[in-house]
Design an enzyme around this catalytic site. Structure first.
Site, PDB file in Angstrom:
ATOM      1  N   GLN A   1     -17.448   6.113   5.414  1.00 42.53           N
ATOM      2  CA  GLN A   1     -17.814   7.375   6.044  1.00 42.53           C
ATOM      3  C   GLN A   1     -17.411   7.464   7.513  1.00 42.53           C
ATOM      4  O   GLN A   1     -16.960   8.519   7.965  1.00 42.53           O
ATOM      5  CB  GLN A   1     -19.317   7.608   5.909  1.00 42.53           C
TER       6      GLN A   1
ATOM      7  N   GLU B   1       0.796  -1.233   0.000  1.00 40.51           N
ATOM      8  CA  GLU B   1       0.000   0.000   0.000  1.00 40.51           C
ATOM      9  C   GLU B   1       0.824   1.277   0.000  1.00 40.51           C
ATOM     10  O   GLU B   1       0.380   2.335   0.438  1.00 40.51           O
ATOM     11  CB  GLU B   1      -1.009  -0.013   1.151  1.00 40.51           C
TER      12      GLU B   1
ATOM     13  N   HIS C   1      -1.887   4.134  -1.478  1.00 40.96           N
ATOM     14  CA  HIS C   1      -2.814   5.185  -1.062  1.00 40.96           C
ATOM     15  C   HIS C   1      -2.871   6.319  -2.081  1.00 40.96           C
ATOM     16  O   HIS C   1      -3.872   7.025  -2.166  1.00 40.96           O
ATOM     17  CB  HIS C   1      -2.425   5.721   0.306  1.00 40.96           C
TER      18      HIS C   1
ATOM     19  N   TYR D   1       3.627   1.981   1.628  1.00 36.85           N
ATOM     20  CA  TYR D   1       4.347   2.345   2.843  1.00 36.85           C
ATOM     21  C   TYR D   1       5.850   2.033   2.688  1.00 36.85           C
ATOM     22  O   TYR D   1       6.319   1.647   1.622  1.00 36.85           O
ATOM     23  CB  TYR D   1       3.741   1.624   4.046  1.00 36.85           C
TER      24      TYR D   1
ATOM     25  N   ARG E   1       2.608  -8.449   4.595  1.00 29.30           N
ATOM     26  CA  ARG E   1       1.591  -7.839   3.723  1.00 29.30           C
ATOM     27  C   ARG E   1       2.273  -7.454   2.425  1.00 29.30           C
ATOM     28  O   ARG E   1       3.051  -6.502   2.366  1.00 29.30           O
ATOM     29  CB  ARG E   1       0.979  -6.622   4.415  1.00 29.30           C
TER      30      ARG E   1
END
Length: 681
Positions: free
Chosen positions: A340, A165, A253, A167, A215
């Site tokens: 949300q 992701e 991201h 990182y 991961r």
């Protein structure tokens, strides 16, 4: 149905996992302060009690450089061990296993201490990282190892090393962010050196009977990202140096491809996980948009993965697996992938929770204790606020009657579920229907509550969750046949033509534009509508490479030809969509841009007539020759009963849209309904 694959045990690093469900890492904000760890322990304990076999904490930094933000969760000293022991012991008491996720953010950290492979600033961050020296890299590796040792001391069963992701570790792996010319950059082997050294040294430090999960980024979904061949090689190499499990990550991201939002089909990336599993010597975990037991069972049964990971679905319902195993699938409170109350809260530095389950991360604060004196309660309105309040009141032992003037429960959710990408709202209505029936709530559909009727039935408390009505703006010609209200359109009462103008660009305006420009796909099934959303159009529209031969897994996007020409208009000058969700707003804007929607702010509406919609922008008058004008100009609270009830002295409380209709907010509505039920006594 039966779930032979989902419920099968699996032995990893000497530990027997009781099933194949992993609760994936989800940062809640409770990780960041020592005083919140009792709450964090209760949060994980409930998910372990609900059946998850292996849980993974939110990201914990191995040092200050790896912080998500200043003073965020960190484990680098012995004085921090005690708080983590609370979490591990709470999970073990419920028969599950837990890993601490070691998350070094690298250039994604929001503070000036960040470091990375190269001094390349992330497009989503204003801070530029410092490129590490060789000695600096060794120091970061030591921090990972130290964090794992302390995790073992705290009682965790293993660690998940975050390597995806976008990182820190991923920043070394990808050519996009690794510009180094030394032994830590350049070739595939050099770029992978950091990941392999961290795992090798961690395994040596913690021994064999400790779960090491990595991961791994299956698809970076960014330009100059890793190729899948490199990922497959890395998977084999990680197994060689001590990894027990490979958990899959999809997308960075900063990627401009949605990977977990509602418009992403269920289990959209299990085909990628299957490719990884074919080459991996260790078990592989599938993730992203798996929220249904039948979907999870299919993923496992067809060999796409050895385990399935889900985080948000277990925020929505901690007892997801227990209900599935008991044949109570209709009682599962399904994650609707809205972001949300979970990710949007985290981005706003608030505690994460869940739109459909306000108790998530508030387990010690929002407690539904048995009522000291059960009351007769009338809930007027079957929208999200009324449904949540009625169910929670009944769970406490109150005698509840719910009045809904329409023939179906749902309120504004009935319209939302018609929007492509929001099909999961079908599941919310299914859940509440099943929940009310199980709790014995008397539901009166097609009945308009009146002051006289409520008085005659001697209700001790009336909850006005009567919702909203669409606001009619004062525009000349607003009653013209060309005009359609959004309830008429999304409710299926009227159909728009080929050229449409939308008045109002809030959340509903964007939903209507999405509805009008969506290509005709497979019809949704009544019982499980989200299962009918096909995968191929999503992959085409967002440019995801099905061959896995392109760098980063990207190909040329092929958006669909929209069936209509649409104008999305607002009175306020400036960019449209500023009030949309922090983590999904960009997706909604990009979808409409790709579909050719004209988005215009600073519009003055002059009139509507046979010629179309007459507008004025920057002093220039224009006529949009449209077939229809859809009005999405806000809402007004429905409070017709309030004055009469007050005159009769009947206790009443307004919640949801009836209390505030400024902008439709299902998260606020459900939370208000639940909180009122907690407080009533």
């Amino acid at each position: 149905m039966d779930y032979p694959h989902l419920l099968a045990p699996l032995t990893v690093a000497g530990y027997t996992l009781r099933n194949r469900l992993v609760m994936g890492s989800m940062h809640t904000g409770l990780e960041d302060r020592a005083r919140d760890y009792p709450r964090l322990a209760a949060y994980f304990a409930e998910r372990a009690r609900g059946g998850a076999a292996l849980l993974v904490t939110g990201g914990i930094a191995p040092n200050r450089a790896g912080w998500i933000a200043p003073f965020a969760g960190k484990l680098s000293t012995r004085r921090e061990v005690g708080r983590h022991r609370l979490v591990a012991e709470a999970v073990h008491a419920e028969g599950a296993r837990i890993c601490l996720q070691i998350l070094h953010t690298g250039r994604y950290g929001y503070h000036p201490l960040i470091v990375s492979a190269s001094a390349e600033r992330a497009p989503i961050n204003r801070f530029r990282p410092r490129a590490l020296t060789r000695a600096g890299i060794e120091s970061q590796i030591d921090a990972f190892v130290r964090c794992a040792e302390l995790a073992r001391e705290a009682g965790y069963d293993g660690v998940e090393i975050m390597g995806s992701e976008g990182y820190f570790i991923n920043q070394f792996l990808a050519p996009r962010t690794n510009r180094r010319r030394d032994e830590w950059g350049g070739s595939r082997e050099n770029r992978a050196r950091l990941a392999l050294e961290i795992v090798r040294r961690t395994r040596s430090a913690v021994g064999p009977d400790f779960i090491l999960m990595f991961r791994i980024s299956c698809l970076d979904l960014v330009e100059q990202g890793s190729r899948f061949d490199d990922t497959a090689w890395l998977a084999r190499s990680l197994a060689d140096v001590g990894v027990d499990l490979l958990n899959t990550g999809i997308g960075w991201h900063e990627a401009r491809v949605p990977t977990i939002a509602g418009m992403v089909p269920r289990a959209a990336f299990s085909w990628v996980t299957r490719r990884l599993r074919e080459v991996s010597p260790v078990p592989v975990v599938a993730t992203n948009r798996i929220n249904d037991p039948a979907v999870a069972e299919r993923v496992l049964a067809r060999g796409d993965a050895d385990l399935v990971s889900m985080a948000r679905p277990l925020l929505a319902d901690p007892y997801w697996l227990a209900k599935a195993a008991a044949g109570r699938e209709r009682e599962i409170n399904t994650c609707i992938a809205c972001n949300q109350a979970c990710l949007d809260h985290v981005f706003r530095k608030q505690r994460a929770s869940c739109l459909v389950n306000p108790r998530a991360a508030y387990e010690t604060e929002l407690v539904l204790r048995p009522a000291r004196r059960p009351r007769r309660i009338a809930v007027v309105g079957g929208g999200p606020a009324g449904l949540a309040c009625a169910a929670a009141c009944a769970e406490r032992g109150h005698r509840v009657t719910l009045f809904e003037r329409e023939a179906e429960l749902g309120g504004q959710i009935r319209y939302a579920r018609a929007v492509p990408g929001k099909e999961e709202f079908h599941e919310t209505l299914r859940y509440f229907g099943a929940r009310l029936a199980a709790l014995g709530v008397e539901v009166r559909l097609g009945v308009t509550a009146t002051t006289d009727g409520l008085t005659e039935q001697a209700f001790e408390q009336v909850v006005l969750a009567s919702g909203v009505r669409a606001r009619t703006p004062a525009i000349e010609g607003i009653d013209h046949p060309k005009v359609i209200t959004y309830p008429e359109l999304l409710g299926g009462q009227r159909v728009a033509g080929r050229r449409v103008a939308i008045i109002g660009a809030g959340g509903i305006g964007f939903d209507v534009a999405t509805f009008l420009t969506a290509p005709a796909l497979l019809p949704a099934k009544a019982d499980r509508p989200a299962d009918a959303v096909p995968l191929e159009p999503y992959l085409d529209e967002w440019g995801i490479d099905r061959t896995l031969g392109c760098a980063g897994g990207l190909s040329e996007p092929r958006p669909p030809d929209p069936p209509r020409t649409v104008w999305l208009l607002q009175r306020t000058p400036g960019r449209l969509g500023r009030t949309l969700g922090a983590t999904t707003g960009w997706i909604h804007r990009r979808v409409l841009q790709q579909r050719g929607v004209v988005m215009q702010g600073g519009v003055r509406y002059r009139r509507i007539d046979d010629a179309g919609l007459h507008i004025e922008v920057d002093g220039r008058q224009e006529t949009l020759e449209v077939d229809h004008v859809v009005v999405c100009a806000g809402q007004e609270s429905v409070t017709d009963l309030a004055a009469g009830l007050a005159e009769r002295g009947i206790r009443q409380t307004l919640i949801g849209g009836a209390r505030l209709a400024a902008e439709l907010d299902a998260e606020r509505a459900i939370r208000e309904g639940f909180e009122l039920a907690v407080a009533l006594d």
